[in-house]
Structures are given as C-alpha cells and as structure tokens.
Design an enzyme around this catalytic site. Structure first.
Site, PDB file in Angstrom:
ATOM      1  CG  ASP A  57      -9.482  28.672   8.372  1.00 14.13           C
ATOM      2  OD1 ASP A  57      -8.970  27.877   9.206  1.00 14.13           O
ATOM      3  OD2 ASP A  57     -10.799  29.296   8.875  1.00 14.13           O
ATOM      4  CG  ASP A 104      -4.186  19.903  13.869  1.00 13.52           C
ATOM      5  OD1 ASP A 104      -3.332  19.778  14.702  1.00 13.52           O
ATOM      6  OD2 ASP A 104      -4.595  20.709  12.833  1.00 13.52           O
ATOM      7  CD  GLU A 120      -1.718  21.831  17.916  1.00 13.02           C
ATOM      8  OE1 GLU A 120      -0.697  22.146  17.548  1.00 13.02           O
ATOM      9  OE2 GLU A 120      -2.847  21.921  16.930  1.00 13.02           O
ATOM     10  CG  ASP A 142      -0.161  26.995   2.175  1.00 14.91           C
ATOM     11  OD1 ASP A 142      -0.499  26.222   3.316  1.00 14.91           O
ATOM     12  OD2 ASP A 142       0.393  26.783   1.295  1.00 14.91           O
ATOM     13  CG  HIS A 194      -6.553  22.748   7.996  1.00 12.77           C
ATOM     14  ND1 HIS A 194      -6.325  22.896   9.244  1.00 12.77           N
ATOM     15  CD2 HIS A 194      -5.913  21.614   7.577  1.00 12.77           C
ATOM     16  CE1 HIS A 194      -5.336  21.878   9.678  1.00 12.77           C
ATOM     17  NE2 HIS A 194      -4.907  21.210   8.528  1.00 12.77           N
ATOM     18  NE  ARG A 226       6.087  16.819  11.928  1.00 12.10           N
ATOM     19  CZ  ARG A 226       5.138  17.460  11.338  1.00 12.10           C
ATOM     20  NH1 ARG A 226       5.171  17.543   9.998  1.00 12.10           N
ATOM     21  NH2 ARG A 226       4.710  18.731  11.888  1.00 12.10           N
ATOM     22  CG  ASN A 286      -0.354   0.059   2.680  1.00 12.17           C
ATOM     23  OD1 ASN A 286       1.011   0.395   2.705  1.00 12.17           O
ATOM     24  ND2 ASN A 286      -1.091  -0.659   3.422  1.00 12.17           N
TER      25      ASN A 286
END
Length: 718
Positions: free
Chosen positions: A233, A263, A291, A230, A174, A409, A66
C-alpha cells in the site's frame, strides 16, 4: 447561424425518422455533422457516451506472439487465474470490424495498461497471475502481454478514427502482493520508474509504503492507511510517491487517453486524490471516475462527500444495487428504484456524471441460469436511458454468466450481433448523442406500481419517456399518464424488440394503453433549442486560468457571456463558442463553489451549480494535532483561511472528522488535506459534538506550504 441551422435540421430529421418507425442509425462522432459536445474529442464529458468495460486479457487474442509462456498462460482459457492471451491488437481488430460501432458503444474502458508483475503467486495451491492488471510494478511501462507503447498508441488512434474514446483503469493505491518478512514472495511489491527500481516493500527505509498491517475495513481510516489484503500500500504523503503518480498519469494522458477509472479510491486519502486530480486538470483534463465499493444500497456519507469534493465522479454502486434488487434478485420493487433515483439526485451534486452499471469484475454477473433473459434486457434498457453515464461489462450482450472471481471474468464467448441484448443496446445507445434529454436531462416519475415504472427524461424541449413492466406474466393497464411529449403519435424506439407499443399524446396526456407483460418501451422527441441551456460543465473543479468545457444546447454561434457566480467572462477568455459547446477560462476570483451560467442573445441559461474554483495549484499536507482530548461524542475538525480549509467555517466545508487510530493514536489526531501550494496558511482545530463547537485557544497556527510535493505540520492543542 450555420451551426444553429445545422442543429435544427439534424433534430428534425431524427425526430421524423423515429415517428415513422425507422431505426436510429449509429452516428459516429467523426461524422461531418457531429456537434462538438458529442464528438470523440470531448474528453471532459461522457454524458453522450456509452462505456464498454473490457478485461483486455479475456476479450480477443489479436497477437499470439506477445502471449506469456510457461505456467502463466493457458491457451484454452479454462484456468481463469492465468493469462488467456487477450491484447490490444484484439481490441483493434474488433474496432476495425465495427463490433463496437454496431453495438453503439462510444468508449472502451480497458484493463490497467501498465507493466504488472511477471511472477506467479500460489494461493492455497492455486497459481495466480496478474492477468487482471491490478498488480502493477511499473506505471510508466506497458504490460507486454497486452502490447507495446506503439501498440497502445495504435489502439488510441484506431479507436478515435471510429469515434470511440479510450478509458484506462489506473490503480495508484498499491503495487502487488508482498510479505514484510519474506522478500521472495512474489516480487515484494517492488515499484519501478521506467525500468529503474524505486523500492520494495521490505526494508522500506524511504517510507514509500504503509506498514500498518492489513485492513479489517472497520473504518474509513483503517481502509486508507492499512493494506488492502496483502497488496503493498502506497504512502501518498511521501513526496517521491506523490511526484511519481503525478508524472505517471501525464505519460498516459500525453498518449491521448480520453478518461481514467481510478481503482480503490475508498482506500486512498481524499486530500491526496484531490491534489492529484488538480494536477491532471492543469495538464490535460479528462473525465475521471473512481471505484468506491458499496456493499449495499444504503447511502454512505463518506462516499457522497468524496463524489462532491474530490473532483472526480464515482461508479454508482447505489444505482447498481437497486437495479440488481429489482430486476435480477426480485427482492425489491419499482418504488425502491424510483427512491434511489430521487435520493441520489439529492445527494450527488453532479448525479449525471456518476457511472451506472449492472455488474462488473468484482461481483457476480447479472445473468445466471436462474435469471430470465428479459430481466437482463430490461436492466440494460433502464441503465441506457437513466441519468448517469452507462457502463456495460463485456459479454453482457452475449448473456455471459459467472459468479464471483474468476468466473465473472471468463473469456468472451462470441461476437454475435443477433442477440436481443445486443439489439437493445444498439438501438438505445445512440439516443445519448441524438437526444439531449437522455444525455443531460432531469428525471421524473410519471406512473408507478410495484412492477411498472414509467419515467420521463427532459432537457429543454427534448423529451424521452420510458416504460418498464418487470412482471413477466401480467400486462399493465396504463391510464392517466401525463407527459411533456408534444401532441402526436410516437413509435417505440426499440421497435417492439421488448414487446413495447406505440402511444399517442394529446395536450400533455397519453391515451390509455396496455403495457405487455415483460415489456419495455421508449418514446422520444427532440427539438432545437433557441435559448441557452447548460447540460454539463467539465471538469467540475479547477484553478483560475484552467479551461473548462460547457456542453448543452442553444448557445448560438455568436459569443455571449459566461458567468461564474456574478463574475462575467467575455472576449478572449472564451476560447471557443458553438451552439452546443463553449470553452472558457476560469476567471481570477476568490476560491469557492460557484454557479455557472451562460448568457446569449440577451437570455440567461439555467444555473449549473457546485463548480469548485481552487485557490491555485494544490499540494497535500498532513495536519497533526497533539494532546487533543475529547469527551464522548466529540470529534476534532480543522478550518482555516482558504477555501480548501473551509474559510473558517465550522459547517460542512470544515475538514474532518480527523483520524486517531493508525498513523497517530489518540489523543493525537491527523488528516491529509489538499491545500494551495506555496501559500501561508492560518488555521485552527476545534471540537464538535452535534452543534456544539469548542475552539482551541491562542493565536492562529501558521504554516507555509511547499511549492510542490507534500508536507506535514504538527501543532499542540492550545
């Protein structure tokens, strides 16, 4: 009676085992003797859990078939802006080989599972992908690079069988990056509904998105109604968007998820989020935390207000900042750490529900080459034994480093179970299920100087005492230490892994001892409760008819009475009653804030304060007032005839201060509010400067709210 006897047997056994110095085994929530408050089926409370945050793409590739193809994928994971192949099958594999169970974590917080954009984006010559999960396109489909719906269901089923809960990240703020003037950029922020196009950012004639430019983060209003960087929203005051997200989250709840991390809650109107949370709690209530990014340890009144009024908890950035300052950066001391514990306990109504952490994907990792491993290990020990729900970022147990996005990350480097950090977590995490003082208890400082912090957690008769010496070269002589530990000798739960020692307590005093340089020790005692003691109520908000869960100890096996304020609930309205958990239906009483109590065998429990009863189902209404001119220092507020509007109060329950810069401009003001559906409201605006109140004149404004969806009501200052 059997339940009470079982609890007493378990508590005594665990306590004696610790006093003998043996390690506390991991007790899976599915074990036959598990009480309902600590079970994997308890979705309303995570007080007894330890969360492990995992970036799905960076953990383990369990199904190479995948993986993306072409420019979006890097099999070596050296380009951290591309997909690396991690997926849900990889998580399933590590669940099945007991990596998480051996670590002691009982909840996995995974990347947002929804379908993200497939396009790559070039920023400053660097190819970027949606590996992180925050560039959604369809909130009702899965990210195929993580797996199918069947794979996701298998993940939940497998996790639950091992006593592990699943939390999904969810980003209703968003879709994805978009440019108003260039429809070819990325995917133009397009939103899909299970494969059907809803709309894109350009030519947005239906008003699904905000078109107010990018936020400069200068004010709360600016951050809510302008774009986050960017990213396209959402306009949550649009009825289609409102329904879309209330339906979308139900899909994932029906799959069996146990929790939600939301988020960017700072960038979505509180009025919409409270309405959304109410719909979740009507459908299938689960523990939810948001958050709200704070850049420093300083308190933020809007942050506190959100935590206390939205119906969800927050990631505790104040905790995070204090811990990093003390243990990582060495820019503060233990007095500041203790001050944070005290101030947050005052500010947050439910401080034990805030999610604590030392790092995550949006900041430099705690560990750097300049940070001694022992400081990381101490920070972990502090977080695991402090108030709140601890969350550990993947790889911390392997001393993973990385400053900033994307280095914070990186791919999971190994799955070693022999590191000291792994050992610390595995020894302390189970205390949240075995000792209610860690899960539910109060916090009291018992001994302190710049480098040493000794604190006590206490719940009923159960106690835990933790001592930390962050000075890596100088031991500390601890004298005059008072404690609630009963008379006896206590071994370090960590077994000396962090150079801790044993202690002896006599009549509330601990014999003098030396806490080694860089040492951390944990001593604990558990005992069965014979009187009702509430540790948690969840959710903390609901309408009459909703079922809430009360967790604690000493409720007994015979149904007693639950009180919401002075209103007694008995009989069939109590749907279950066990020694550690009660499920009760919210009574039909006036909306407002209530103290919850339990009465069992003629004894009343402690009061669990700040439970919010809503008038009924909620909708979001935008209140707009024109021609409201003010003088320097004045702001516009709103109040009205229901609890959701403040019940005519001009104090802290009134709505506001209203906004006047983005959607409307001064002297027009506006505010989005969660209010009862299908109800006639009466309301007025007022001007406030400190304690000086100036009401508008005339009769009350009136407006009947819709049965569902959203609405806007506009009036003129009278």
């Amino acid at each position: 009676m059997f339940q009470m006897a079982k609890r007493a047997f378990l508590s005594t056994t665990l306590t004696l085992g610790l006093l003998a110095g043996s390690a506390l085994p991991f007790l899976p929530a599915s074990a036959a003797y598990a009480d309902p408050d600590i079970a994997v089926t308890n979705k309303q409370s995570f007080s007894t859990d330890v969360i492990y945050q995992v970036f799905t793409d960076r953990f383990l590739d369990g199904n190479p078939s995948n993986n993306p193809t072409g420019a979006a994928y890097d099999a070596t994971c050296s380009n951290l802006k591309l997909y690396c192949g991690g997926d849900w099958q990889g998580l399933i594999n590590k669940i099945n080989d007991n990596y998480f169970s051996d670590l002691g974590v009982t909840a996995l917080w995974i990347s947002q599972p929804v379908e993200n954009i497939f396009a790559t984006i070039n920023y400053s010559g660097v190819t970027n992908t949606a590996y992180h999960g925050y560039w959604a396109r369809d909130f009702k489909k899965t990210n195929p690079y993580f797996g199918t719906m069947a794979d996701f269901q298998n993940l939940i089923t497998t996790a639950h069988a091992k006593g592990i809960k699943i939390i999904i990240d969810f980003a209703p703020n968003h879709t994805s990056p978009a440019m108003e003037t260039d429809t070819s950029f990325a995917e133009n922020g397009k939103l899909y509904d299970n494969g059907t196009l809803v709309g894109g950012y350009t030519n947005d004639t239906n008003g699904y998105f905000h078109h107010n430019g990018g936020s400069d983060f200068s004010s709360l209003e600016n951050g809510i109604y302008k774009n986050l960087y960017d990213l396209a929203d959402f306009n949550h005051n649009n009825a289609t968007i409102d329904k879309y997200f209330k339906d979308a989250i139900k899909l994932w709840l029906d799959m069996g998820v146990d929790g939600i991390r939301v988020d960017a809650v700072k960038h979505i109107a509180l009025g919409w989020q409270k309405s959304w949370m109410s719909s979740i709690y009507v459908h299938k209530p689960v523990f939810t935390f948001g958050e709200w990014f704070l850049g420093s340890a300083a308190s933020d009144a809007d942050n506190t207000d959100f935590a206390n009024k939205s119906g969800m908890s927050l990631l505790d950035f104040r905790f995070n900042s204090a811990v990093r300052n003390v243990f990582r950066d060495n820019t503060s001391n233990m007095y500041a750490l203790d001050s944070m514990i005290n101030s947050t306990a005052t500010d947050y109504n439910q401080v034990n529900d805030q999610v604590t952490f030392i790092d995550n994907h949006d900041m430099d990792r705690f560990k750097t080459s300049a940070v001694n491993n022992r400081r990381l290990e101490q920070a972990l020990a502090f977080t695991l034994t402090s108030r709140g729900v601890p969350a550990i970022y993947y790889g911390t147990e392997q001393y993973l480093t990385g400053n900033g996005d994307p280095d914070n990350r990186a791919k999971m480097p190994s799955f070693s179970k022999s590191t000291t950090a792994f050992n610390v977590i595995s020894k302390l995490a189970p205390l949240r299920k075995s000792n209610p003082a860690i899960a539910y208890g109060s916090t009291q400082q018992r001994w302190i100087n710049n480098d040493v912090y000794v604190y006590e957690r206490k719940f009923g008769k159960s106690v835990a005492v933790v001592a930390v010496n962050r000075n890596l070269s100088t031991p500390a002589n601890i004298t005059g230490l008072s404690t609630s530990l009963p008379t006896g000798s206590y071994t370090d739960v960590l077994g000396g892994v962090l150079n801790g020692n044993n202690i002896t307590s006599s009549n509330g005093s601990v014999n003098s001892f030396t806490l080694a340089a860089g040492a951390t020790a944990v001593w604990q005692y558990t005992a069965a409760e014979t009187t009702p003691t509430i540790g948690h109520v969840g959710p903390v908000m609901g309408k009459p008819g909703n079922v809430v869960t009360i967790d604690g100890r000493g409720f007994g096996s015979t149904k007693g009475t639950v009180y919401f304020g002075t209103t007694a609930v008995t009989g069939a309205a109590i749907t279950s009653w066990e020694d550690t958990q009660i499920k009760v239906t919210i009574p039909s009483v006036a909306a407002g804030n209530y103290a919850v109590k339990v009465a069992a065998n003629g004894v009343n429990s402690n009061a669990y304060n700040h439970f919010t009863i809503l008038t009924g189902d909620q909708v979001t209404v935008r209140f707009v007032i024109n021609n409201a001119s003010t003088t320097l220092g004045q702001n516009i507020y709103l109040t009205g005839n229901v609890a959701e509007l403040g019940n005519w109060s001009t104090g802290s329950t009134a709505i506001g201060p209203a906004f006047n810069q983005v959607i409307h401009q001064y002297p027009t003001w506006y505010y989005d509010v969660s209010v009862p559906a299908g109800k006639e409201l009466e309301f007025k605006f007022f001007k406030k400067n400190g304690s000086t109140i100036t009401w508008e004149g005339g009769s009350n404004h009136k407006f009947t709210t819709p049965a569902s969806g959203t609405a806007t009501v506009t009036v003129n200052w009278q």
